[in-house]
Design an enzyme around this catalytic site. Structure first.
Site, PDB file in Angstrom:
ATOM      1  N   ARG A  15       8.942  -0.093   8.318  1.00 49.86           N
ATOM      2  CA  ARG A  15       8.553   0.629   9.637  1.00 49.86           C
ATOM      3  C   ARG A  15       6.648   0.653  10.050  1.00 49.86           C
ATOM      4  O   ARG A  15       6.514   0.638  11.060  1.00 49.86           O
ATOM      5  CB  ARG A  15       9.012   1.856   9.380  1.00 49.86           C
ATOM      6  N   THR A  16       6.093   0.656   9.033  1.00 48.75           N
ATOM      7  CA  THR A  16       4.694   0.923   9.100  1.00 48.75           C
ATOM      8  C   THR A  16       4.287  -0.175   9.773  1.00 48.75           C
ATOM      9  O   THR A  16       3.433  -0.236  11.104  1.00 48.75           O
ATOM     10  CB  THR A  16       3.917   1.317   7.854  1.00 48.75           C
ATOM     11  N   LYS A  67      -6.288 -16.676  -4.407  1.00 48.93           N
ATOM     12  CA  LYS A  67      -7.260 -17.525  -5.332  1.00 48.93           C
ATOM     13  C   LYS A  67      -8.267 -16.828  -5.965  1.00 48.93           C
ATOM     14  O   LYS A  67      -9.451 -17.121  -6.387  1.00 48.93           O
ATOM     15  CB  LYS A  67      -7.876 -18.736  -4.045  1.00 48.93           C
ATOM     16  N   ARG A 115      -2.479  -1.679   4.117  1.00 43.93           N
ATOM     17  CA  ARG A 115      -1.577  -1.036   2.952  1.00 43.93           C
ATOM     18  C   ARG A 115      -1.615  -1.909   1.630  1.00 43.93           C
ATOM     19  O   ARG A 115      -1.813  -3.128   1.899  1.00 43.93           O
ATOM     20  CB  ARG A 115       0.025  -1.305   3.342  1.00 43.93           C
ATOM     21  N   HIS A 167      -0.368   8.529   3.054  1.00 45.67           N
ATOM     22  CA  HIS A 167       0.110   7.629   4.008  1.00 45.67           C
ATOM     23  C   HIS A 167      -0.084   8.766   5.296  1.00 45.67           C
ATOM     24  O   HIS A 167       0.965   9.104   5.789  1.00 45.67           O
ATOM     25  CB  HIS A 167       1.559   7.538   3.626  1.00 45.67           C
TER      26      HIS A 167
HETATM   27  N1   CP Z   1       7.802   5.059   5.918  1.00 47.55           N
HETATM   28  C1   CP Z   1       7.278   3.881   5.452  1.00 47.55           C
HETATM   29  O1   CP Z   1       6.108   3.783   5.126  1.00 47.55           O
HETATM   30  O2   CP Z   1       8.174   2.739   5.777  1.00 47.55           O
HETATM   31  P1   CP Z   1       7.724   1.237   5.224  1.00 47.55           P
HETATM   32  O3   CP Z   1       7.561   1.246   3.781  1.00 47.55           O
HETATM   33  O4   CP Z   1       9.122   0.590   5.840  1.00 47.55           O
HETATM   34  O5   CP Z   1       6.411   0.865   6.109  1.00 47.55           O
END
Ligand code: CP
Length: 302
Positions: free
Chosen positions: A51-52, A80, A101, A129
């Site tokens: 999703r993110t 590397k 991320r 998040h």
């Molecule tokens: N909600 C969320 O962070 O989903 P993903 O891990 O799929 O990005």
């Protein structure tokens, strides 16, 4: 907010968070535009995401922007031995903003301190998040009509759940009453509870969710996260602690809605999905509008 990194939800004041939600409403009404046509956004995912990553990429594409990046570091020079510092300094040369991320807590803060372009934290370990929180706030307003004075239930992994940490902190601005349901091993950390106490708000802790369902406006379900456990036996013991089933929804408030940041494993049975109180797929769609708003604001286009 222009060029200001978003690493923790506290990097934005309540007013700044609400501004993102206001602009998201504009994008929901008109999601296809060309305002990013002269911009390149880097999407660096050192940890899996559906999703993110894809809602950011969808948001960028629908605004006419270009994307560079990777969905796993194994195909990059990180393999590397290149450091995060060198990776960020290099990719900042190729882009106007970096979405990242990374499994290491604090990595996004570090990146924001050395990067010449703004950083959006798309999740750093079990820490924060913040863009998920903005879309969660947007989803709560859309379903409840307000953020104020709500009873919100959080269920699942409250210890390692970064979406929970960021959202609890954000909801402390709105006189929320918190109902915290988790196995004893996965209680909300004291560092997050401290925010609730500082605002003199109320929280209740439970190990079962049955008694919470009739009393909350929003139920925020989360997954027990296998990847956060160092002891596989402990995970096996508690992984099936919660399974929300449609038969458990006979007494709810009229405005009751179920949110989940997703992915789901087995904590919500698929027989809940068709229920009008299940909102988690619409919640994921809201992520596109909120991320469009955030990019536009951070790049000075709104
Ligand atoms: N909600 C969320 O962070 O989903 P993903 O891990 O799929 O990005």
């Amino acid at each position: 907010m222009k060029n200001k990194s978003l690493v923790s939800i506290n990097d934005y004041s309540k007013e700044e968070q609400l501004r993102v939600l206001e602009v998201a409403k504009e994008f929901e009404a008109n999601p296809v535009q060309t305002i990013l046509k002269d911009h390149v956004i880097a999407s660096l995912f050192f940890e899996p995401s559906t999703r993110t990553r894809l809602s950011f990429e969808s948001a960028i594409s629908r605004l006419g922007g270009k994307i560079v990046g990777f969905s796993e570091a194994a195909n990059t020079s990180v393999k590397k031995g290149e450091s995060l510092r060198d990776t960020i300094l290099t990719i900042a040369n190729y882009s106007d903003l970096i979405v990242m991320r990374n499994p290491v807590e604090g990595s996004a803060r570090f990146a924001s301190e050395i990067s010449p372009v703004p950083i959006i934290n798309a999740g750093d370990g079990s820490n924060q998040h913040p863009t998920q929180t903005l879309l969660d706030l947007y989803s709560i307003i859309k379903t409840q009509g307000t953020l104020d004075n709500l009873h919100v239930g959080f269920v699942g992994d409250l210890k390692y759940g970064r979406t929970v940490h960021s959202l609890v902190i954000a909801l402390c601005n709105y006189n929320t009453t918190f109902h915290l349901v988790s196995p004893v091993e996965l209680k909300l950390p004291s560092s997050v509870k401290m925010h609730i106490k500082e605002k003199n708000l109320t929280y209740h802790q439970y190990t079962q969710m049955d008694e919470v369902i009739p009393n909350v406006d929003t139920l925020y379900m989360t997954r027990i996260q296998k990847e956060r456990f160092s002891d596989p036996l402990e995970f096996e013991r508690i992984k099936d602690s919660y399974n929300l089933h449609k038969d458990m929804l006979h007494t709810t408030k009229d405005n009751f809605r179920i949110l989940h940041p997703m992915p789901r494993v087995n904590e919500i049975h698929v027989n809940v999905d068709a229920d009008p109180r299940a909102y988690y797929f619409q919640q994921a769609l809201n992520g596109v509008y909120v991320r469009q708003a955030l990019l536009a604001i951070m790049l000075g286009l709104r």
